[in-house]
Enzyme design. Structure first.
Site, PDB file in Angstrom:
ATOM      1  N   ASP A  16       0.821  -1.225   0.000  1.00  0.00           N
ATOM      2  CA  ASP A  16       0.000   0.000   0.000  1.00  0.00           C
ATOM      3  C   ASP A  16       0.849   1.266   0.000  1.00  0.00           C
ATOM      4  OD1 ASP A  16      -2.392  -1.395  -0.052  1.00  0.00           O
ATOM      5  OD2 ASP A  16      -2.680  -1.312   2.116  1.00  0.00           O
ATOM      6  N   ARG A  96       1.148   4.820  16.571  1.00  0.00           N
ATOM      7  CA  ARG A  96       0.640   5.750  15.551  1.00  0.00           C
ATOM      8  C   ARG A  96       0.867   7.217  15.887  1.00  0.00           C
ATOM      9  NH1 ARG A  96       1.513   2.044  12.107  1.00  0.00           N
ATOM     10  NH2 ARG A  96      -0.209   0.652  11.571  1.00  0.00           N
ATOM     11  N   ASP A 125      -6.362   2.913  12.407  1.00  0.00           N
ATOM     12  CA  ASP A 125      -5.095   3.618  12.234  1.00  0.00           C
ATOM     13  C   ASP A 125      -5.263   4.943  11.499  1.00  0.00           C
ATOM     14  OD1 ASP A 125      -3.517   1.828  13.673  1.00  0.00           O
ATOM     15  OD2 ASP A 125      -3.329   0.486  11.958  1.00  0.00           O
ATOM     16  N   SER A 176      -2.681  -9.961   7.563  1.00  0.00           N
ATOM     17  CA  SER A 176      -2.156  -8.605   7.631  1.00  0.00           C
ATOM     18  C   SER A 176      -1.558  -8.432   9.023  1.00  0.00           C
ATOM     19  CB  SER A 176      -3.295  -7.626   7.394  1.00  0.00           C
ATOM     20  OG  SER A 176      -2.940  -6.355   7.879  1.00  0.00           O
TER      21      SER A 176
HETATM   22  N1  ARG Z   1      -6.775  -3.554  15.620  1.00  0.00           N
HETATM   23  C1  ARG Z   1      -5.529  -3.113  16.157  1.00  0.00           C
HETATM   24  C2  ARG Z   1      -5.592  -1.643  16.490  1.00  0.00           C
HETATM   25  O1  ARG Z   1      -6.522  -1.009  16.104  1.00  0.00           O
HETATM   26  C3  ARG Z   1      -4.382  -3.470  15.263  1.00  0.00           C
HETATM   27  C4  ARG Z   1      -4.325  -2.730  13.966  1.00  0.00           C
HETATM   28  C5  ARG Z   1      -3.229  -3.228  13.116  1.00  0.00           C
HETATM   29  N2  ARG Z   1      -2.965  -2.314  12.079  1.00  0.00           N
HETATM   30  C6  ARG Z   1      -2.578  -2.677  10.852  1.00  0.00           C
HETATM   31  N3  ARG Z   1      -2.420  -1.724   9.981  1.00  0.00           N
HETATM   32  N4  ARG Z   1      -2.389  -3.928  10.529  1.00  0.00           N
HETATM   33  O2  ARG Z   1      -4.754  -1.111  17.155  1.00  0.00           O
END
Ligand code: ARG
Length: 412
Positions: A16, A96, A125, A176
């Site tokens: 991406d 993040r 995210d 992922s």
């Molecule tokens: N669901 C988790 C969170 O919101 C993990 C997110 C993982 N992010 C990713 N881009 N694979 O913190």
């Protein structure tokens, strides 16, 4: 956007973000500066940086933020025992805002008026990157290419190939993942059926409890003011202690989490995490608080902790309320100093011992043996007063029944 505007893109090297570089150049006429932040993810990040340049970035930065991540983001979350929905240590959520802060810094240095990230429109995210940016730099605009383009995975791969971007060969993993010091997250593939037990192949950091050693491992964690300072007598900066514990606890099968999670955007999703160090450290920290803090403070702090975890999850790291909650949490940690022994055994991390110079456990009060200084005769009067409301309530109710009293009063 005006021609040749500068965009600073958070760049991981995955499909991406790699496709985002030529996409931003072509569709937005942008000059793309890439930024890769080392938060403890595996891989050769210098090669990731070079891949950004090879994909068309005019400049590519690599920042080692491991210590900063541990000290400014993980540490306050650990002091707050932050667990979203009581179970997720917020590994991705904490990284993040840190990446967002670096995006803003590079945007300032480069005179860019845009930042960009590779998040889709369905996850948490995007919320965290967008809110971090707008909280620190309300004048900057955020572009999320993967939220705008309507490409399928196959179209993305084709787009990448047209632009000479190498795509990992072979069958792509159905999962992922996201990794940093505080944990590893896995989603997609068969995990999308919440009824199915996660197959062993989704795990990368932990042994299965079944395959973990038959002998327990003990770890001794020392804390000063609520923060770990050594493991097994080995003093090191927090980020190094975390790396060490991820290995030790992961080998014992500790830290696997299966979470049916409530996302900010309203979607329920099934996420698997591996957070061995977080599991050990939060458990040990809670145990030390149990030894050193009084009941009312522990109780009130728990409600603050829940709110804190939710704010981090929801993307409000840079907010006045989180700062204020942080100040509260910090003031509770003055005496959270001492040592905790944790026994790791086939997937479990159990506290088996704790000591502190500020312990408010008093043997002379607790003991049932010789040396008892508690005055049990005082309990009778205490309970009389403590129980007065209950006694009064019950006495009134037991005269006529409530129904009978009502009937007597309202009889015509
Ligand atoms: N669901 C988790 C969170 O919101 C993990 C997110 C993982 N992010 C990713 N881009 N694979 O913190």
């Amino acid at each position: 956007m005006s021609h040749r505007s500068k965009v600073v893109l958070a760049y991981s090297g995955g499909l991406d973000t790699s496709v985002s570089i030529p996409w931003l150049r072509e569709k937005k006429g942008a000059d793309v500066v890439a930024l890769t932040v080392n938060v403890g993810q595996p891989g050769d990040l210098e090669r990731v940086r070079q891949k950004a340049e090879a994909s068309g970035a005019s400049r590519a930065y690599l920042v080692d933020a491991r210590q900063e991540f541990a000290e400014e983001f993980i540490a306050p979350a650990l002091r707050a025992n932050a667990l979203y929905e009581g179970i997720y240590p917020l590994s991705t959520a904490l990284a993040r805002p840190l990446i967002g802060r670096h995006l803003v810094e590079v945007a300032r240095r480069e005179g860019a008026s845009y930042v960009a990230h590779g998040c889709t429109g369905k996850g948490n995210d995007q919320v965290r990157f967008d809110l971090a940016t707008t909280s620190l730099a309300p004048d900057l605009e955020v572009i999320a290419p993967a939220r705008e383009w309507k490409m399928t995975r196959e179209q993305e791969v084709a787009f990448a190939e047209q632009h000479g971007i190498p795509v990992a060969a072979g069958p792509k993993s159905p999962y992922s993942t996201d990794e940093n010091l505080w944990g590893r997250s896995v989603e997609c593939g068969v995990l999308e059926d919440p009824a199915v037990e996660p197959p062993e192949e989704v795990y990368g950091w932990t042994r299965s409890p079944e395959a973990a050693p038959d002998e327990p491992t003990h770890v001794q964690v020392a804390f000063e003011r609520g923060l770990p300072v050594s493991v097994d007598g080995h003093r090191a900066p927090l980020h190094e202690l975390i790396v060490r514990l991820n290995r030790t606890a992961g080998d014992a099968g500790v830290g696997r989490i299966d979470h049916l999670e409530s996302r900010v955007v309203g979607i329920k999703s099934r996420e698997v995490y591996e957070c061995p160090a977080a599991a050990v450290l939060i458990t040990a920290h809670q145990a030390l608080e149990g030894l050193t803090l009084p009941r009312d403070l522990l109780d009130f702090k728990r409600t603050v902790e829940q709110r804190y975890a939710q704010m981090v999850y929801d993307g409000f790291w840079f907010s006045p309320l989180r700062n204020a909650l942080d100040a509260f949490v910090a003031s509770t940690q003055e005496r959270v100093t001492g040592e905790v022994a944790v026994k790791l055994y086939k997937g479990s991390a159990k506290v088996v011992g704790r000591r502190s110079p500020y312990s408010i456990y008093q043997h002379s009060l607790a003991t049932y043996s010789t040396g008892d200084r508690f005055r049990p005769e005082m309990s009778e009067g205490f309970i009389y007063v403590w129980g007065l409301p209950a006694r009064t309530w019950a006495a009134i109710g037991s005269k006529p029944t409530v129904a009978a009293a009502r009937a007597a009063k309202y009889r015509p």
